[in-house]
Design a protein around this motif. Structure first.
Motif, PDB file in Angstrom:
ATOM      1  N   GLU A  32       0.834  -1.193   0.000  1.00 24.28           N
ATOM      2  CA  GLU A  32       0.000   0.000   0.000  1.00 24.28           C
ATOM      3  C   GLU A  32       0.873   1.248   0.000  1.00 24.28           C
ATOM      4  OE1 GLU A  32      -2.393  -0.198   3.488  1.00 24.28           O
ATOM      5  OE2 GLU A  32      -0.748   0.305   4.859  1.00 24.28           O
ATOM      6  N   HIS A  42      -6.541   9.692 -11.629  1.00 18.70           N
ATOM      7  CA  HIS A  42      -7.520   9.160 -10.710  1.00 18.70           C
ATOM      8  C   HIS A  42      -7.993  10.219  -9.727  1.00 18.70           C
ATOM      9  CE1 HIS A  42      -7.209   5.012 -11.992  1.00 18.70           C
ATOM     10  NE2 HIS A  42      -5.893   5.137 -12.006  1.00 18.70           N
ATOM     11  N   ARG A  69      -3.644   3.656  -2.018  1.00 20.20           N
ATOM     12  CA  ARG A  69      -3.511   2.757  -3.160  1.00 20.20           C
ATOM     13  C   ARG A  69      -2.966   1.420  -2.661  1.00 20.20           C
ATOM     14  NH1 ARG A  69      -2.130   2.669  -8.768  1.00 20.20           N
ATOM     15  NH2 ARG A  69      -1.820   0.470  -9.282  1.00 20.20           N
ATOM     16  N   ASP A  71      -2.175  -2.808  -3.764  1.00 21.51           N
ATOM     17  CA  ASP A  71      -1.970  -3.767  -4.841  1.00 21.51           C
ATOM     18  C   ASP A  71      -1.907  -5.168  -4.253  1.00 21.51           C
ATOM     19  OD1 ASP A  71      -1.679  -1.876  -7.027  1.00 21.51           O
ATOM     20  OD2 ASP A  71       0.241  -1.350  -6.112  1.00 21.51           O
ATOM     21  N   SER A  76      -6.004  -4.509  -7.850  1.00 17.01           N
ATOM     22  CA  SER A  76      -5.532  -3.258  -7.259  1.00 17.01           C
ATOM     23  C   SER A  76      -6.737  -2.409  -6.899  1.00 17.01           C
ATOM     24  CB  SER A  76      -4.625  -2.491  -8.223  1.00 17.01           C
ATOM     25  OG  SER A  76      -3.475  -3.251  -8.544  1.00 17.01           O
ATOM     26  N   CYS A  77      -6.593  -1.611  -5.865  1.00 19.17           N
ATOM     27  CA  CYS A  77      -7.703  -0.792  -5.385  1.00 19.17           C
ATOM     28  C   CYS A  77      -7.210   0.613  -5.069  1.00 19.17           C
ATOM     29  CB  CYS A  77      -8.353  -1.401  -4.141  1.00 19.17           C
ATOM     30  SG  CYS A  77      -9.281  -2.924  -4.443  1.00 19.17           S
ATOM     31  N   LEU A  78      -8.128   1.558  -5.181  1.00 23.69           N
ATOM     32  CA  LEU A  78      -7.874   2.959  -4.871  1.00 23.69           C
ATOM     33  C   LEU A  78      -9.024   3.444  -4.007  1.00 23.69           C
ATOM     34  CD1 LEU A  78      -5.673   5.044  -5.682  1.00 23.69           C
ATOM     35  CD2 LEU A  78      -7.277   5.894  -7.390  1.00 23.69           C
ATOM     36  N   CYS A  88     -11.773  -0.611  -7.654  1.00 23.92           N
ATOM     37  CA  CYS A  88     -10.863  -1.748  -7.804  1.00 23.92           C
ATOM     38  C   CYS A  88     -10.863  -2.210  -9.254  1.00 23.92           C
ATOM     39  CB  CYS A  88     -11.267  -2.906  -6.878  1.00 23.92           C
ATOM     40  SG  CYS A  88     -11.150  -2.524  -5.118  1.00 23.92           S
TER      41      CYS A  88
END
Length: 250
Positions: A32, A42, A69, A71, A76-78, A88
């Motif tokens: 992260e 983003h 962020r 991974d 992967s997600c934000l 994601c």
């Protein structure tokens, strides 16, 4: 049948380790990084979403919302801190093509398969519903579980060692200035790695306990019963007629 303590320890730790490693594999929190939202990429999309939810979008860099962020191996997600806004997507780009990420994916999948197979063999070998367990089958399952734990530990070690360089091209490879980026600071290990480490250690412990099934304990039921006299001192039972019991000799 009284199940040996080593078998009980193995059939408890091995499934628990499998669940933890599976949880680590399917969650995207392997690494992260926190950063403030910008005005492009983003950041602009998330700002638009925040405006749609009625939140106040600040423009200053110091008071901008904090972005997290993360991974994983396959996702992967934000996410914006203190907000329900989260996005994601499957891993793409250089990170997905990184050989170390692909190696970790293959090792984790192989580990899950071997651990599941080992647990099935261990359950068959223990055979709590019968008097004699299949010690060879249970020990073979333990060997598979230990191998699975070692594979997952290898995958976690490779990923953790290269955590800050995953997805970054090595110097001298690739074309264009975008291929020569340096690792961005702030990357750190996330929660899924800790789940994986704990699950892998439990797999090794559980498999090692099942391996002790090769050692055949002494049979306590084979000892002579203390309530019965020795064979040589037992009275002989005669099958002669009753009249012979009262025979008198001069």
């Amino acid at each position: 049948m009284q199940t040996p303590a080593s078998m009980v320890m193995g059939i408890v730790f091995a499934p628990l380790g499998l669940v933890l490693v599976l949880t680590a594999a399917i969650t995207p929190q392997w690494r992260e990084r926190q950063a403030r939202l910008g005005t492009t990429g983003h950041g602009s999309l998330l700002r638009a979403g925040l405006r749609g939810q009625g939140a106040v979008a600040r423009t200053g860099p110091a008071d901008a919302p904090l972005m997290l962020r993360t991974d994983g191996l396959w996702e992967s997600c934000l996410q914006v801190e203190h907000s329900e806004l989260k996005q994601c997507w499957p891993v793409t780009g250089p990170y997905r093509r990184d050989p170390r990420v692909r190696l970790a994916q293959g090792l984790v999948l192989t580990s899950l398969f071997l651990c599941g197979t080992g647990i099935v063999l261990a359950c068959i070998g223990v055979r709590c519903w019968t008097d004699l367990p299949l010690r060879g089958v249970a020990a073979t399952g333990g060997l598979l579980v230990v191998t699975a734990g070692l594979l997952s530990l290898t995958a976690l070690g490779v990923y953790t060692h290269s955590l800050g360089r995953l997805g970054m091209a090595e110097p001298g490879r690739g074309r264009g200035p975008a291929q020569h980026r340096v690792p961005q600071p702030g990357l750190r290990a996330a929660g899924s790695l800790y789940f994986g480490w704990l699950g892998s250690c439990l797999q090794v412990l559980g498999g090692s306990a099942l391996l002790l099934s090769f050692k055949r304990p002494q049979c306590s039921t084979c000892a002579p019963c203390p309530h019965l006299p020795p064979r040589r001192s037992r009275p002989k039972i005669s099958h002669r007629p009753d009249a012979d019991a009262y025979e008198v000799s001069c």
